[in-house]
Design a protein around this motif. Structure first.
Motif, PDB file in Angstrom:
ATOM      1  N   GLU A 145       0.834  -1.205   0.000  1.00  0.00           N
ATOM      2  CA  GLU A 145       0.000   0.000   0.000  1.00  0.00           C
ATOM      3  C   GLU A 145       0.871   1.260   0.000  1.00  0.00           C
ATOM      4  N   ASN A 146       0.544   2.167  -0.919  1.00  0.00           N
ATOM      5  CA  ASN A 146       1.286   3.422  -1.093  1.00  0.00           C
ATOM      6  C   ASN A 146       2.771   3.195  -1.364  1.00  0.00           C
ATOM      7  N   ARG A 147       3.057   2.025  -1.955  1.00  0.00           N
ATOM      8  CA  ARG A 147       4.432   1.739  -2.387  1.00  0.00           C
ATOM      9  C   ARG A 147       4.453   1.222  -3.829  1.00  0.00           C
ATOM     10  N   ILE A 148       3.336   1.411  -4.528  1.00  0.00           N
ATOM     11  CA  ILE A 148       3.255   1.093  -5.957  1.00  0.00           C
ATOM     12  C   ILE A 148       2.836   2.365  -6.681  1.00  0.00           C
ATOM     13  N   ILE A 149       3.605   2.762  -7.706  1.00  0.00           N
ATOM     14  CA  ILE A 149       3.221   3.935  -8.487  1.00  0.00           C
ATOM     15  C   ILE A 149       3.050   3.550  -9.952  1.00  0.00           C
ATOM     16  N   ASN A 150       2.212   4.312 -10.635  1.00  0.00           N
ATOM     17  CA  ASN A 150       1.900   4.056 -12.039  1.00  0.00           C
ATOM     18  C   ASN A 150       1.981   5.365 -12.817  1.00  0.00           C
ATOM     19  N   ILE A 151       2.363   5.253 -14.089  1.00  0.00           N
ATOM     20  CA  ILE A 151       2.326   6.417 -14.984  1.00  0.00           C
ATOM     21  C   ILE A 151       1.163   6.227 -15.949  1.00  0.00           C
ATOM     22  N   HIS A 152       0.319   7.267 -16.084  1.00  0.00           N
ATOM     23  CA  HIS A 152      -0.819   7.204 -17.009  1.00  0.00           C
ATOM     24  C   HIS A 152      -0.727   8.385 -17.966  1.00  0.00           C
ATOM     25  N   PRO A 153      -0.930   8.156 -19.282  1.00  0.00           N
ATOM     26  CA  PRO A 153      -0.706   9.212 -20.268  1.00  0.00           C
ATOM     27  C   PRO A 153      -1.875  10.165 -20.479  1.00  0.00           C
ATOM     28  N   SER A 154      -2.432  10.675 -19.386  1.00  0.00           N
ATOM     29  CA  SER A 154      -3.431  11.745 -19.462  1.00  0.00           C
ATOM     30  C   SER A 154      -3.433  12.472 -18.126  1.00  0.00           C
ATOM     31  N   LEU A 155      -4.170  13.560 -18.089  1.00  0.00           N
ATOM     32  CA  LEU A 155      -4.337  14.290 -16.837  1.00  0.00           C
ATOM     33  C   LEU A 155      -5.554  13.705 -16.125  1.00  0.00           C
ATOM     34  N   ILE A 156      -5.305  12.724 -15.264  1.00  0.00           N
ATOM     35  CA  ILE A 156      -6.393  12.104 -14.494  1.00  0.00           C
ATOM     36  C   ILE A 156      -7.164  13.206 -13.747  1.00  0.00           C
ATOM     37  N   PRO A 157      -8.512  13.201 -13.765  1.00  0.00           N
ATOM     38  CA  PRO A 157      -9.411  12.088 -14.110  1.00  0.00           C
ATOM     39  C   PRO A 157      -9.870  12.020 -15.569  1.00  0.00           C
ATOM     40  N   GLU A 195       5.832  12.229 -19.423  1.00  0.00           N
ATOM     41  CA  GLU A 195       6.084  10.949 -18.753  1.00  0.00           C
ATOM     42  C   GLU A 195       7.538  10.786 -18.326  1.00  0.00           C
ATOM     43  N   TRP A 196       8.464  11.032 -19.255  1.00  0.00           N
ATOM     44  CA  TRP A 196       9.880  10.779 -18.969  1.00  0.00           C
ATOM     45  C   TRP A 196      10.453  11.789 -17.981  1.00  0.00           C
ATOM     46  N   GLN A 197       9.685  12.826 -17.674  1.00  0.00           N
ATOM     47  CA  GLN A 197      10.126  13.812 -16.697  1.00  0.00           C
ATOM     48  C   GLN A 197       9.539  13.552 -15.313  1.00  0.00           C
ATOM     49  N   ILE A 198       8.225  13.307 -15.258  1.00  0.00           N
ATOM     50  CA  ILE A 198       7.598  13.217 -13.934  1.00  0.00           C
ATOM     51  C   ILE A 198       7.748  11.849 -13.284  1.00  0.00           C
ATOM     52  N   MET A 199       7.958  10.774 -14.073  1.00  0.00           N
ATOM     53  CA  MET A 199       8.189   9.483 -13.436  1.00  0.00           C
ATOM     54  C   MET A 199       9.504   9.483 -12.647  1.00  0.00           C
ATOM     55  N   PRO A 200      10.631   9.887 -13.256  1.00  0.00           N
ATOM     56  CA  PRO A 200      11.863   9.972 -12.468  1.00  0.00           C
ATOM     57  C   PRO A 200      11.749  10.964 -11.301  1.00  0.00           C
ATOM     58  N   GLU A 201      11.062  12.071 -11.515  1.00  0.00           N
ATOM     59  CA  GLU A 201      10.895  13.057 -10.438  1.00  0.00           C
ATOM     60  C   GLU A 201      10.146  12.449  -9.256  1.00  0.00           C
ATOM     61  N   ALA A 202       9.101  11.681  -9.545  1.00  0.00           N
ATOM     62  CA  ALA A 202       8.318  11.052  -8.480  1.00  0.00           C
ATOM     63  C   ALA A 202       9.161  10.041  -7.705  1.00  0.00           C
ATOM     64  N   VAL A 203       9.936   9.232  -8.427  1.00  0.00           N
ATOM     65  CA  VAL A 203      10.795   8.244  -7.762  1.00  0.00           C
ATOM     66  C   VAL A 203      11.797   8.953  -6.858  1.00  0.00           C
ATOM     67  N   ASN A 204      12.383  10.038  -7.341  1.00  0.00           N
ATOM     68  CA  ASN A 204      13.365  10.781  -6.546  1.00  0.00           C
ATOM     69  C   ASN A 204      12.730  11.384  -5.295  1.00  0.00           C
ATOM     70  N   LEU A 205      11.540  11.932  -5.431  1.00  0.00           N
ATOM     71  CA  LEU A 205      10.842  12.500  -4.267  1.00  0.00           C
ATOM     72  C   LEU A 205      10.574  11.423  -3.220  1.00  0.00           C
ATOM     73  N   ILE A 206      10.115  10.260  -3.671  1.00  0.00           N
ATOM     74  CA  ILE A 206       9.821   9.160  -2.748  1.00  0.00           C
ATOM     75  C   ILE A 206      11.113   8.665  -2.095  1.00  0.00           C
ATOM     76  N   ALA A 207      12.177   8.540  -2.893  1.00  0.00           N
ATOM     77  CA  ALA A 207      13.450   8.032  -2.378  1.00  0.00           C
ATOM     78  C   ALA A 207      14.030   8.929  -1.292  1.00  0.00           C
ATOM     79  N   ASN A 208      13.687  10.196  -1.358  1.00  0.00           N
ATOM     80  CA  ASN A 208      14.232  11.153  -0.409  1.00  0.00           C
ATOM     81  C   ASN A 208      13.226  11.599   0.648  1.00  0.00           C
ATOM     82  N   GLY A 209      12.180  10.765   0.827  1.00  0.00           N
ATOM     83  CA  GLY A 209      11.245  10.972   1.926  1.00  0.00           C
ATOM     84  C   GLY A 209      10.383  12.207   1.818  1.00  0.00           C
TER      85      GLY A 209
END
Length: 208
Positions: free
Chosen positions: A103-115, A181-195
């Motif tokens: 829980e809250n440790r799986i992330i997904n990339i979706h190619p639209s502005l949800i919702p 996609e190629w910008q915000i996925m790495p950014e999200a991983v970095n934010l999570i990695a650094n708490g």
């Protein structure tokens, strides 16, 4: 050190974006511990091999039923001992048991502005076909935590991309990948990695 496992079905361009960002220091405190694909022919497996990262294929076609596949997928994920699971174009329904365990440790990339243009049936080019059919002027991509719904988990990051009158679904897909996609996925991983990421009352809070 954040241990990341990437699940992918196809070419693995978002996997590559993460690998490049780790190599270039844009993602810190992170190692990609493994790559799992449901598709033996996925180029993502080659990308993993070239980067020296352990890769496994777990295909539903190799099991008698979905329950046995789900069990094998769980075992394969668990064996990597991940802190974070990244879904980068993984076209298989994630078992509810796996979602609950991580829980809250799986992330997904979706190619639209949800919702917009999300949920059951919206994947790959279908998302961009729908966006063009609706005539939207702005689309984009979203990184979100995965819950038991389809594209319904807490939103982490979004980035908008302009739509042009002469766009085809393929052209728009490429622009969304490159500019969002190629910008915000790495950014999200970095934010999570650094708490820097937490979830409160179903919403993501990002520390500055």
């Amino acid at each position: 050190m954040l241990r990341v496992v990437v699940l992918v079905s196809g070419g693995g361009t978002n996997l590559q974006a993460v690998l490049d960002a780790v190599r270039d220091g844009k993602i810190t405190n992170t190692e990609v511990a493994g790559v799992i694909s449901n598709n033996k022919k996925a180029y993502a497996l080659t990308r993993a091999e070239q980067a020296g990262i352990p890769a496994k294929c777990v295909s539903p076609k190799d099991f008698e039923d979905r329950a046995r596949f789900n069990h094998a997928l769980m075992e394969t994920v668990d064996a990597f001992q991940p802190d974070l699971i990244v879904l980068a174009g993984f076209l298989v329904v994630i078992p509810a048991e796996l979602i609950r365990k991580y829980e809250n440790r799986i992330i997904n990339i979706h190619p639209s502005l949800i919702p917009s243009f999300c949920g059951t049936g919206y994947y790959g080019l279908k998302v961009h076909e729908a966006a063009l059919a609706r005539g939207v002027k702005i689309t984009g991509a979203t990184v979100h935590f995965v819950d038991e719904g389809t594209d319904t988990g807490p939103i982490i990051l979004q980035k908008a991309v302009e739509v042009f009158p002469d766009d085809t679904p393929e052209v728009l897909q490429r622009r969304v990948m490159e500019q969002a996609e190629w910008q915000i996925m790495p950014e999200a991983v970095n934010l999570i990695a650094n708490g820097k990421v937490s979830v409160k009352d179903g919403h993501v809070v990002i520390q500055k």
